[in-house]
Design a protein around this motif. Structure first.
Motif, short mmCIF file in Angstrom:
data_model
loop_
_atom_site.label_atom_id
_atom_site.label_comp_id
_atom_site.label_asym_id
_atom_site.label_seq_id
_atom_site.Cartn_x
_atom_site.Cartn_y
_atom_site.Cartn_z
N ALA A 415 6.81 -0.50 4.72
CA ALA A 415 6.03 -1.87 5.49
C ALA A 415 5.67 -3.12 5.29
CB ALA A 415 4.81 -1.33 6.52
N ALA A 416 7.50 -3.41 4.68
CA ALA A 416 7.81 -4.70 4.29
C ALA A 416 8.30 -5.64 5.51
CB ALA A 416 8.79 -4.99 3.33
N THR A 417 9.05 -4.53 6.46
CA THR A 417 9.40 -5.32 7.33
C THR A 417 9.32 -5.53 8.39
OG1 THR A 417 11.87 -4.69 6.68
CG2 THR A 417 11.35 -5.32 8.22
N GLU A 418 7.81 -4.34 8.49
CA GLU A 418 7.06 -4.33 10.13
C GLU A 418 5.61 -5.87 9.32
OE1 GLU A 418 8.85 -0.73 10.01
OE2 GLU A 418 8.32 -1.44 8.36
N PHE A 447 2.53 -4.39 15.06
CA PHE A 447 3.11 -3.36 13.71
C PHE A 447 2.28 -3.17 12.64
CE2 PHE A 447 7.31 -6.54 15.49
CZ PHE A 447 7.72 -5.57 15.56
N GLU A 448 0.95 -3.91 12.42
CA GLU A 448 0.28 -3.83 12.00
C GLU A 448 -0.05 -2.25 11.39
OE1 GLU A 448 -3.03 -5.67 12.06
OE2 GLU A 448 -2.40 -8.04 12.23
N PHE A 449 -0.14 -1.25 12.86
CA PHE A 449 -0.12 -0.08 12.10
C PHE A 449 0.33 1.03 11.34
CE2 PHE A 449 3.93 1.35 14.80
CZ PHE A 449 3.55 2.84 14.75
N GLY A 481 6.08 -4.45 -0.26
CA GLY A 481 5.59 -3.32 0.74
C GLY A 481 4.56 -2.79 -0.52
N ILE A 482 4.19 -1.49 0.22
CA ILE A 482 2.93 -0.46 -0.44
C ILE A 482 4.16 0.21 -1.56
CG2 ILE A 482 1.60 0.63 0.04
CD1 ILE A 482 1.46 0.40 2.39
N ASP A 483 3.34 0.21 -2.47
CA ASP A 483 3.79 1.96 -3.46
C ASP A 483 3.03 2.30 -3.15
OD1 ASP A 483 5.02 3.31 -5.91
OD2 ASP A 483 4.69 1.52 -7.18
#
Length: 548
Positions: A415-418, A447-449, A481-483
């Motif tokens: 989700a880093a790119t979004e 994009f937040e979805f 991004g999310i880990d």
């Protein structure tokens, strides 16, 4: 006598039984709602922690999977607008082989935000205009987010291949991606041609055998056939192979004939000549140097008897597709009927043997030397549905390899790119004037979805995660991004979650096109279905008859 009402308006123009829906509420909003329902189904399967769906299709076959392409294929969606999203997902699946879920879910999110704008009073054409500007800008920003140095890669370097393949496989089989990626990378590198852009997905086969577990899986350089050898010879080393597509048997004549036999002696001679003819054919094959005969049709008993005598191993492959693949593996040319093959038509295998794996008898044709064009991933698992799901993960890995052979560029995943795209688009929207800016802002919000869904599926607090991501990206860390394992935000360079640029590019493009196509529809005109009993009515009648 009552007067019959004459149809008026559009009804008077169309045949009886037509349905006509028009206007914002009837056509546009209904279409959007159907697409939203579809994206709600697939959305919960997004990412490594995605939930599985249990789908039972019209043939009573059970699918337990989180692969969006399989889910929408088996659902038999009827609604025309939702079908557009399914077509977009299929296009994505055929182009890249991964990212079908992102395509459907993102299109659903775009349409949901478009509905809010319509209720605010914007016209669909203004929304489409804004969305078109937004996708053009998004693709520009996406190019800027490509990791420097990723443009070139050695497609035969296993570490580089696994590095790019991990995210695609992990989204299907989280926790087992290391084993699967290693298997798939080995299989793909073995069959990669001199020019990698010509890589053929069909050259990596999957053989699913019940029993054992994923750790028992292995790679075979060559083919695995789920059948036994015909006859008693079960193993051959360094053998030449002759392939006959029409079967190994005495050939019947094209025209019917009658033979008059007067004496017992003539009958005996007749049988002997037939026997001699078959022996002559088999002997000719044996003299050509072939030690293995592969038949695409039935194998006659007399022919088999002579094959045993000349120590020739016989295999039967009924499927013409499998027969073609075998010809590719051995480098053989298939003959139509039993005859002496020329040396150039003969194939070669290092070894061909019948083995038993987990209680299943399989024939393994190996070609360890170079020039091999097929490799097989032998998957082991405890149930059929687990094996099917593993096969889909392997399939995704192979398709990702094909995509990276064409374009090896990567962008940050998790989700880093979004979030980065959302942030840049919002800045771009603020600089815009006119009604388009509302549509561009909504496009950015869509994009937040991705982080929201990834966090929800992993049981994390989505609001906190999104806020932390925006804070990090605002301070210039574009790779945050999310880990999901630690439930915190981390740089993707540490977590090694990278997505292929091509996957993202096509998914966003197809999703935007699908959303704009749905928004362009302002009237739905449906014909009366063709005559004949409806399928569900026929099924109900059949069920009633069974109960009786």
């Amino acid at each position: 006598m009552g007067m019959s009402m004459q149809p008026y308006g559009i009804q008077s123009m169309l045949k009886e039984g037509y349905r006509h829906l028009s206007g914002l509420d009837e056509a546009v909003i209904k279409n959007i709602e159907a697409c939203k329902e579809l994206s709600t189904i697939t959305r919960t399967s997004l990412g490594p922690n995605g939930m599985n769906k249990m789908v039972i299709n019209h043939l009573d076959k059970l699918f337990v999977t989180n692969d969006a392409a399989t889910i929408v294929n088996e659902l038999e969606i009827q609604h025309p607008a939702a079908k557009l999203l399914v077509l977009a997902a299929k296009a994505q699946q055929e182009e890249i082989g991964d990212g079908a879920n992102l395509t459907i879910s993102f299109a659903g999110e775009l349409l949901q935000n478009a509905e809010e704008l319509i209720r605010m009073g914007l016209h669909p054409s203004e929304i489409i205009s804004g969305y078109t500007k937004a996708i053009t800008k998004t693709l520009e920003y996406l190019e800027q987010l490509v990791e420097s140095g990723s443009e070139t890669m050695d497609v035969r370097n296993k570490d580089e291949v696994v590095f790019r393949m991990r995210a695609a496989v992990a989204s299907k089989q989280f926790g087992q991606e290391e084993i699967i990626c290693s298997l798939v990378a080995d299989a793909c590198i073995q069959v990669c041609p001199k020019n990698p852009t010509n890589f053929n997905v069909d050259n990596v086969r999957v053989a699913k055998l019940l029993g054992g577990g994923l750790h028992n899986s292995c790679i075979v350089r060559g083919m695995v056939l789920k059948s036994d050898a015909v006859g008693s010879i079960k193993r051959m080393e360094k053998a030449k192979v002759a392939v006959f597509a029409g079967g190994v048997d005495t050939t019947a004549t094209e025209t019917k004939g009658t033979v008059l036999i007067h004496t017992a002696e003539q009958l005996e001679n007749y049988a002997k000549t037939e026997e001699a003819k078959v022996e002559e054919l088999i002997k000719a094959v044996a003299e050509s140097g072939a030690k293995v005969i592969v038949s695409g049709g039935p194998v006659g008993e007399m022919a088999l008897h002579f094959c045993e005598r000349y120590k020739i191993m016989v295999l039967k492959i009924s499927s013409k597709f499998e027969l073609r693949r075998f010809c590719r593996t051995a480098g053989a040319v298939a003959h139509l009927k039993l005859s002496r093959p020329s040396p150039t038509d003969l194939g070669y295998v290092d070894s061909i043997s019948v083995e038993e794996i987990g209680g299943v008898t399989v024939t393994i044709a190996r070609n360890e030397e170079g020039g091999n064009s097929i490799s097989t991933v032998v998957l082991r698992g405890s149930t059929d549905s687990i094996l099917d799901d593993l096969e889909r993960a392997v399939d995704d890995g192979v398709n990702t390899y094909k995509a990276m052979c064409r374009d090896s560029r990567i962008v940050p995943g998790a989700a880093a790119t979004e979030i980065e795209l959302a942030q840049r688009l919002k800045e771009y929207a603020n600089a815009e004037i006119g009604l388009d800016k509302y549509a561009i802002t909504k496009y950015a919000e869509s994009f937040e979805f991705v982080p929201k869904t990834l966090a929800d599926n992993a049981g994390l607090n989505a609001m906190e995660i999104i806020a932390a991501l925006y804070t990090g990206h605002g301070s210039g860390n574009t790779k945050l991004g999310i880990d999901l394992e630690e439930g915190a935000c981390k740089d993707v360079s540490e977590t090694k979650v990278w997505d292929l640029f091509a996957t993202k590019l096509f998914a966003l493009k197809y999703a935007s096109d699908a959303a704009c196509t749905v928004l362009r529809v302002d009237q739905i005109i449906m014909a009366k279905p063709a005559g004949g009993p409806r399928r569900d009515a026929a099924a109900a009648a059949g069920a009633g008859a069974e109960e009786d």
